[in-house]
Enzyme design. Structure first.
Site, mmCIF file in Angstrom:
data_model
loop_
_atom_site.group_PDB
_atom_site.id
_atom_site.type_symbol
_atom_site.label_atom_id
_atom_site.label_comp_id
_atom_site.label_asym_id
_atom_site.label_seq_id
_atom_site.Cartn_x
_atom_site.Cartn_y
_atom_site.Cartn_z
ATOM 1 N N GLY A 1 10.044 8.026 1.364
ATOM 2 C CA GLY A 1 10.055 6.524 2.081
ATOM 3 C C GLY A 1 8.150 6.000 2.338
ATOM 4 O O GLY A 1 7.445 6.885 1.128
ATOM 5 N N SER A 2 8.050 5.393 3.036
ATOM 6 C CA SER A 2 6.787 5.024 3.227
ATOM 7 C C SER A 2 5.822 5.923 3.931
ATOM 8 O O SER A 2 6.226 6.934 4.286
ATOM 9 C CB SER A 2 6.732 3.713 4.048
ATOM 10 O OG SER A 2 7.333 3.950 5.256
ATOM 11 N N THR A 3 4.661 5.823 3.631
ATOM 12 C CA THR A 3 3.440 6.539 4.029
ATOM 13 C C THR A 3 3.569 6.434 5.612
ATOM 14 O O THR A 3 3.507 7.710 6.300
ATOM 15 C CB THR A 3 2.179 6.249 3.429
ATOM 16 O OG1 THR A 3 2.369 6.696 2.044
ATOM 17 C CG2 THR A 3 1.111 7.331 4.275
ATOM 18 N N CYS B 1 7.599 3.704 -6.393
ATOM 19 C CA CYS B 1 6.588 4.134 -5.547
ATOM 20 C C CYS B 1 5.466 4.376 -6.463
ATOM 21 O O CYS B 1 4.394 4.298 -6.141
ATOM 22 C CB CYS B 1 7.092 5.663 -5.021
ATOM 23 S SG CYS B 1 7.777 6.475 -6.337
ATOM 24 N N GLY C 1 6.313 8.441 6.790
ATOM 25 C CA GLY C 1 6.151 10.016 6.416
ATOM 26 C C GLY C 1 5.407 10.604 7.164
ATOM 27 O O GLY C 1 5.641 11.832 7.810
ATOM 28 N N GLU D 1 -0.069 -0.999 -0.707
ATOM 29 C CA GLU D 1 1.064 -1.001 -1.614
ATOM 30 C C GLU D 1 2.003 -2.258 -1.381
ATOM 31 O O GLU D 1 2.378 -2.697 0.075
ATOM 32 C CB GLU D 1 1.779 0.424 -1.177
ATOM 33 C CG GLU D 1 3.155 0.373 -2.177
ATOM 34 C CD GLU D 1 3.881 1.550 -1.525
ATOM 35 O OE1 GLU D 1 4.199 1.965 -0.485
ATOM 36 O OE2 GLU D 1 4.521 2.280 -2.533
ATOM 37 N N GLU E 1 7.769 12.432 0.012
ATOM 38 C CA GLU E 1 7.243 11.802 -1.219
ATOM 39 C C GLU E 1 7.080 10.302 -0.738
ATOM 40 O O GLU E 1 8.094 9.629 -0.258
ATOM 41 C CB GLU E 1 8.464 11.838 -2.259
ATOM 42 C CG GLU E 1 8.943 13.131 -2.589
ATOM 43 C CD GLU E 1 7.730 13.810 -3.464
ATOM 44 O OE1 GLU E 1 6.945 13.304 -4.058
ATOM 45 O OE2 GLU E 1 8.077 15.148 -3.533
HETATM 46 P P1 NAD Z 1 10.901 3.576 4.959
HETATM 47 O O1 NAD Z 1 9.962 4.483 5.174
HETATM 48 O O2 NAD Z 1 10.839 2.282 5.535
HETATM 49 O O3 NAD Z 1 12.440 3.999 4.983
HETATM 50 C C1 NAD Z 1 12.634 5.650 4.341
HETATM 51 C C2 NAD Z 1 13.713 6.198 4.988
HETATM 52 O O4 NAD Z 1 13.258 6.395 6.310
HETATM 53 C C3 NAD Z 1 14.995 5.107 5.329
HETATM 54 O O5 NAD Z 1 16.160 6.024 5.268
HETATM 55 C C4 NAD Z 1 14.780 4.595 6.745
HETATM 56 O O6 NAD Z 1 16.082 4.543 7.436
HETATM 57 C C5 NAD Z 1 14.115 6.044 7.297
HETATM 58 N N1 NAD Z 1 13.475 5.663 8.569
HETATM 59 C C6 NAD Z 1 12.573 4.519 8.702
HETATM 60 N N2 NAD Z 1 12.005 4.852 10.042
HETATM 61 C C7 NAD Z 1 12.281 6.228 10.560
HETATM 62 C C8 NAD Z 1 11.961 7.036 11.646
HETATM 63 N N3 NAD Z 1 11.438 6.658 12.658
HETATM 64 N N4 NAD Z 1 12.505 8.343 11.574
HETATM 65 C C9 NAD Z 1 13.078 8.686 10.782
HETATM 66 N N5 NAD Z 1 13.395 8.054 9.473
HETATM 67 C C10 NAD Z 1 13.141 6.689 9.499
HETATM 68 O O7 NAD Z 1 10.619 3.221 3.187
HETATM 69 P P2 NAD Z 1 11.554 2.240 2.450
HETATM 70 O O8 NAD Z 1 11.162 0.851 2.625
HETATM 71 O O9 NAD Z 1 13.004 2.611 2.285
HETATM 72 O O10 NAD Z 1 11.130 2.733 0.920
HETATM 73 C C11 NAD Z 1 9.862 2.089 0.202
HETATM 74 C C12 NAD Z 1 8.728 3.380 0.332
HETATM 75 O O11 NAD Z 1 9.424 4.396 -0.274
HETATM 76 C C13 NAD Z 1 7.610 2.683 -0.482
HETATM 77 O O12 NAD Z 1 6.653 3.015 0.542
HETATM 78 C C14 NAD Z 1 7.816 3.717 -1.582
HETATM 79 O O13 NAD Z 1 6.569 4.064 -2.190
HETATM 80 C C15 NAD Z 1 8.493 5.076 -0.947
HETATM 81 N N6 NAD Z 1 9.060 5.815 -2.112
HETATM 82 C C16 NAD Z 1 8.220 7.014 -2.539
HETATM 83 C C17 NAD Z 1 9.055 7.647 -3.583
HETATM 84 C C18 NAD Z 1 8.168 9.196 -4.112
HETATM 85 O O14 NAD Z 1 8.750 9.639 -4.703
HETATM 86 N N7 NAD Z 1 6.874 9.123 -3.788
HETATM 87 C C19 NAD Z 1 10.008 7.275 -4.200
HETATM 88 C C20 NAD Z 1 10.727 6.282 -3.711
HETATM 89 C C21 NAD Z 1 10.151 5.282 -2.764
#
Ligand code: NAD
Length: 500
Positions: A244-246, A302, A249, A402, A267
């Site tokens: 997910g997002s940095t 990503c 993360g 990003e 990731e």
């Molecule tokens: P996000 O970080 O908003 O959400 C990702 C997941 O985290 C979701 O399931 C969400 O419900 C959960 N989440 C949100 N807040 C949380 C918290 N406080 N505690 C625990 N879990 C929580 O990301 P997104 O908008 O779903 O995805 C887009 C991002 O993912 C982009 O930054 C993209 O670059 C990244 N991404 C990275 C890769 C990689 O392989 N490096 C692959 C796909 C996407």
């Protein structure tokens, strides 16, 4: 009706009644507080499903049963050939349900159905098969030591792996996380993204159909800040595997520190450069790769190659070719139509965020060379047309943050050293592409780039043998390849005294 007709896919979409409840201990159930959340089709704003919205209690119940099943050994100690057979059957079932998976992800997050059928579903099947094949291919070691002792080291599963996935490749990200965790013998609790959870629930259902024991693979959709947080904080969970997002993360490390110091792999986001040197070959071929590298999956990738670094000598020719190629290849449209190559962004808020980046780039002095609008013919959908900015300086917001949408920024470089300096001047370090006909430039730039993946004369191609992951703020740990399996194990050293 043929699979090349939009009507065929509309008919399938209309006939699917997706399972939208939590999967815990082999049974589907509502959330403890009966809470629900809506899933909406970003192409037309219509509802797709009402999902059960898991609470912290639901997550803890899932983690508890997952840990119990782990200790009982129903999966963790299953004969390896039997574990493999379940995973191969799961892969076959995912393949057999390709059309349903394709429609579910397309309806929930807007990806073109053609991309689901050629990338996401086959990629997920391959991931499950590859990791199944790896199950008995990892070994320990037995280092030479004094003759009065035998020392061996072996890899064992961790226990419960909590997987948290994003919405941009809903099925494939779930497969990349869950397959290595299960292959290594762990139990799993998967928390998919709010915007796209249905394919994850179906994946869990098929695991049961494949003969997977109850409670080994649980799926708890819910809000990130509630269900995701509870999973990452649970002391029953021994590893959190996050994509997910940095920003989110970073929280994983805090949650780990505040609970049981669980292992963390992340990731995260990126701002990946595509570097075109003056000696690059056929510029049309380069434009084809580069355009796909930024606009595929609406730029919601990503590793999207969002910074295009071009030498001054080729700049004008390249920009012309890029625009023509982008306009020919990427036309926003109904994602259920197999001819469509670009769908809507995932939701209205994300569309507005991307349009905000576009407005900001103009205000900072970048030149809009292509696109930049919402798709006015389809105001009900969250579309943004393929967008290109030129005259970009690498410190501008459009070149440093990003966007996660179909927006590319062209930056001029003065040669290989300058290109590498610009490429590395970012907190991120996920991926990069280089186009050159010079072998030494290709390998020396690949060596000097601060990122986890480099493609030479191509972009985002590869197979399951390629470990996927980043450096710096793009993450730690690897998906895919045998590395993914190893990340889901822990080392044990056994010292046997042989003298009596
Ligand atoms: P996000 O970080 O908003 O959400 C990702 C997941 O985290 C979701 O399931 C969400 O419900 C959960 N989440 C949100 N807040 C949380 C918290 N406080 N505690 C625990 N879990 C929580 O990301 P997104 O908008 O779903 O995805 C887009 C991002 O993912 C982009 O930054 C993209 O670059 C990244 N991404 C990275 C890769 C990689 O392989 N490096 C692959 C796909 C996407």
């Amino acid at each position: 009706m043929s699979t090349t007709d939009a009507a065929y896919w509309r008919t399938i979409a209309a006939s699917i009644v997706p399972e939208a409840r939590l999967l815990i201990d082999g049974s589907f159930c509502d959330a403890a507080d009966m809470g629900r959340m809506a899933s909406t089709n970003p192409a037309n704003g219509k509802p797709v499903a009402e999902l059960a919205c898991g609470t912290a209690d639901d997550v803890e119940r899932a983690a508890d049963i997952a840990e119990r099943r782990f200790r009982q050994g129903v999966w963790s100690r299953m004969a390896l050939r039997d574990r493999m057979a379940v995973m191969f059957r799961l892969a076959d079932l995912v393949e057999a349900h390709a059309a349903t998976f394709a429609v579910l992800d397309t309806l929930e997050m807007g990806k073109p159905i053609s991309e689901m059928l050629t990338v996401d579903v086959p990629g997920s099947v391959l991931a499950i098969r590859y990791l199944a094949e790896c199950i008995d291919k990892i070994g320990g070691s037995c280092p030479t030591t004094n003759s009065d002792a035998l020392h061996y080291m072996q890899r064992q599963p961790l226990g419960v792996v909590g997987c948290i996935t994003p919405w941009n490749y809903p099925l494939m990200m779930a497969a990349w996380k869950v397959a290595p965790a299960l292959a290594a013998g762990n139990s799993v609790v998967l928390k998919p993204a709010e915007d796209a959870s249905l394919s994850a629930i179906l994946l869990g259902k098929l695991f049961l159909e494949a003969g997977g024991p109850d409670g080994v693979f649980n799926v708890v959709p819910g809000r990130g800040a509630v269900a995701g947080k509870a999973l990452a904080l649970s002391s029953k969970v021994h590893k959190i595997a996050f994509t997910g997002s940095t920003g989110v993360g970073r929280l994983m490390y805090r949650y780990s520190a505040d609970s049981n110091l669980k292992k963390v792999s992340v990731e995260l986001g990126g701002k990946s450069p595509q570097i075109i040197l003056d000696d690059a070959g056929d510029l049309q071929k380069v434009a084809d790769w580069v355009v796909d590298g930024i606009y595929g999956n609406q730029g919601e990738v990503c590793s999207a190659g969002s910074r295009i670094l071009v030498g001054k000598a080729r700049h004008d020719d390249f920009v012309d070719l890029f625009r023509e190629t982008a306009m020919r290849k990427f036309l926003p449209g109904n994602p259920l139509d197999p001819a469509t190559t670009m769908g809507p962004l995932v939701n209205r808020a994300h569309q507005q965020k991307v349009l905000g980046f576009i407005d900001g780039a103009g205000a900072e002095g970048a030149t809009r060379a292509l696109g930049g609008e919402a798709h006015l013919e389809r105001p009900e959908g969250c579309f943004v047309s393929p967008t290109l900015f030129t005259s970009v300086r690498h410190e501008m917001t459009i070149a440093s943050q990003e966007v996660f949408g179909p927006v590319a920024a062209v930056i001029c470089h003065d040669g290989p050293a300058n290109a590498v300096a610009i490429a590395n001047d970012t907190p991120y370090g996920l991926a990069a592409g280089i186009w050159t006909n010079d072998l030494t430039s290709a390998h020396s730039i690949a060596r000097d780039l601060e990122c986890g993946m480099v493609w030479v004369n191509g972009y985002m191609n590869g197979d399951m043998s390629q470990p996927w992951g980043g450096w710096k703020a793009s993450g730690q740990g690897r998906d895919k390849a045998i590395e993914a399996l190893l990340e889901n194990t822990q080392m044990k050293s056994v010292w046997v005294t042989l003298s009596r």
